[in-house]
Design an enzyme around this catalytic site. Structure first.
Site, short mmCIF file in Angstrom:
data_model
loop_
_atom_site.label_atom_id
_atom_site.label_comp_id
_atom_site.label_asym_id
_atom_site.label_seq_id
_atom_site.Cartn_x
_atom_site.Cartn_y
_atom_site.Cartn_z
N GLY A 14 95.60 50.92 -31.76
CA GLY A 14 95.70 52.28 -31.19
C GLY A 14 94.88 52.43 -29.91
N CYS A 158 84.36 64.06 -29.33
CA CYS A 158 84.31 63.83 -27.88
C CYS A 158 84.04 65.12 -27.09
CB CYS A 158 85.61 63.20 -27.40
SG CYS A 158 87.10 64.05 -27.96
N HIS A 252 86.73 65.20 -20.31
CA HIS A 252 86.64 66.55 -20.89
C HIS A 252 85.64 67.36 -20.07
CE1 HIS A 252 89.13 65.26 -24.05
NE2 HIS A 252 88.31 65.32 -25.10
N ASN A 337 85.93 61.18 -22.11
CA ASN A 337 86.17 61.40 -23.54
C ASN A 337 86.46 60.14 -24.35
OD1 ASN A 337 88.63 61.90 -21.83
ND2 ASN A 337 89.61 61.67 -23.82
#
Length: 362
Positions: A14, A158, A252, A337
């Protein structure tokens, strides 16, 4: 025989798993020797299992391409190959809790990027510059699990990385009320623009994020209660938050308003940010930023395009510190993030755990 610790990546195919693999390329202490993923990837080489889904800017490291992916559910088999694991598995919360504890019970430390164990009372949730002493709760967790070496440690969400370190740096001025709005990149959902075209011209909902953004900083600022054998969250400051997904790949941003009991000047606040450092800087850990928080004087900073990779994505950028008409001060914070906020933060936690003696060769 390499002196490096042998590392396994659970959920290695992933996006966060890929970030772990790219960050650990040529790491001075750790070497990725094992990758585990879902049964459908097991038995394939890592290169075959990922196929055209490699999402990092840098190419897949040569060292991992031919590693044969193992089945993440074959816990004993995977654990036998490694000194410790990073967890980035994509499962339900209950499944993650169960499998991470199963790995811990094989005497394999687990450093997790997942949220499942963030509120398990004896699992440390750590930003290494803020609360490294919380790792001491591991002794109580080992009692509960019946392990000598195995445990689970986690890093926080995050979204809080762009403002919780700032509020920590300002602790002496006693912030007691905080309003934050976060503007969160799509990689936080494991996506790129290529595989999420509906993101363009839209602001989708992020489920469960606001509760994490309000509560997790308080757990980080909490303390270990030796009678209860757990971490007790702090009571203040009170944080209220809105979290919004925005069409940005990485980074972010947070717009934050703060009330203080002691009334600091702008100069005092900026000085506190620039001078703030922690144990990772003292120990010179391999992934630690030299400057944890930078303050940018320009009116148009921080900006994702200019600042998201500050200190290789491990530093926090702050700017636009202004007096407010309702609150005392307001500012804008920015963090990467998937580096500081995810895999990089977990790698730094593992470095801290090694330095503290919790992670050793099997």
């Amino acid at each position: 025989m390499s002196e490096k610790l042998k590392v396994g990546i659970l959920g290695g195919t992933g996006m966060v798993g890929q970030r772990f693999i790219s960050l650990l390329e040529n790491h001075p202490w750790f070497e990725v020797t094992t990758i585990a993923a879902s049964p459908r990837s097991a038995g394939k080489t890592y290169e075959e299992a990922v196929g055209d889904r490699w999402k990092m800017d840098t190419p897949m490291p040569e060292a991992v391409k031919k590693i044969v992916v193992m089945n993440v559910n074959e816990v004993e088999k995977v654990a036998a190959e490694v000194d410790f694991v990073f967890s980035a598995v994509d499962m339900t919360k209950e499944e993650i809790k169960k499998i991470e504890e199963e790995y811990a019970k094989t005497e394999t430390p687990v450093v997790s990027n997942n949220s499942a164990h963030r509120w398990t009372p004896d699992v440390p949730m750590v930003v290494p510059e803020i609360n490294p002493e919380h790792m001491e709760v591991i002794k109580y967790q080992r009692e509960r699990l019946g392990t000598k070496r195995g445990f689970v440690a986690v890093k926080p969400n995050c979204s809080i990385q762009s403002y919780a370190p700032v509020l920590t740096a300002w602790k002496e001025f006693e912030p007691y009320e905080v309003v934050a709005t976060t503007y969160q990149a799509i990689s936080g959902a494991g996506k790129t623009f290529k595989d999420w075209p509906e993101m363009v011209g839209n602001i989708p909902y992020i489920g469960g994020e606001e509760e994490k953004a309000e509560k997790e900083p308080l757990r980080i600022w909490g303390h270990i209660d030796d009678e209860k054998k757990e971490i007790v969250p702090a009571a203040s400051p009170v944080i209220t938050c809105q979290c919004i997904r925005v069409p940005v790949l990485n980074g972010h941003t947070a717009a934050v308003f703060v009330k203080f009991k002691k009334k600091p000047t702008k100069e005092q606040l900026i000085e506190a940010l620039r001078n703030y450092s922690g144990v990772p800087q003292e120990l010179n850990l391999p992934s630690a930023p030299k400057q944890f928080i930078q303050y940018l004087e320009e009116d148009n900073r921080p900006q994702i395009a200019l600042d998201v990779n500050f200190e290789n994505g491990m530093g926090i950028s702050v700017g636009r510190l202004r007096e407010d008409t309702v609150y005392d001060w307001k500012f804008v914070g920015l963090s990467h993030n998937t580096v500081r906020g995810a895999a990089g933060g977990a790698v730094l936690c593992a470095e801290l755990l090694k330095a503290q003696g919790y992670i050793t060769k099997k």
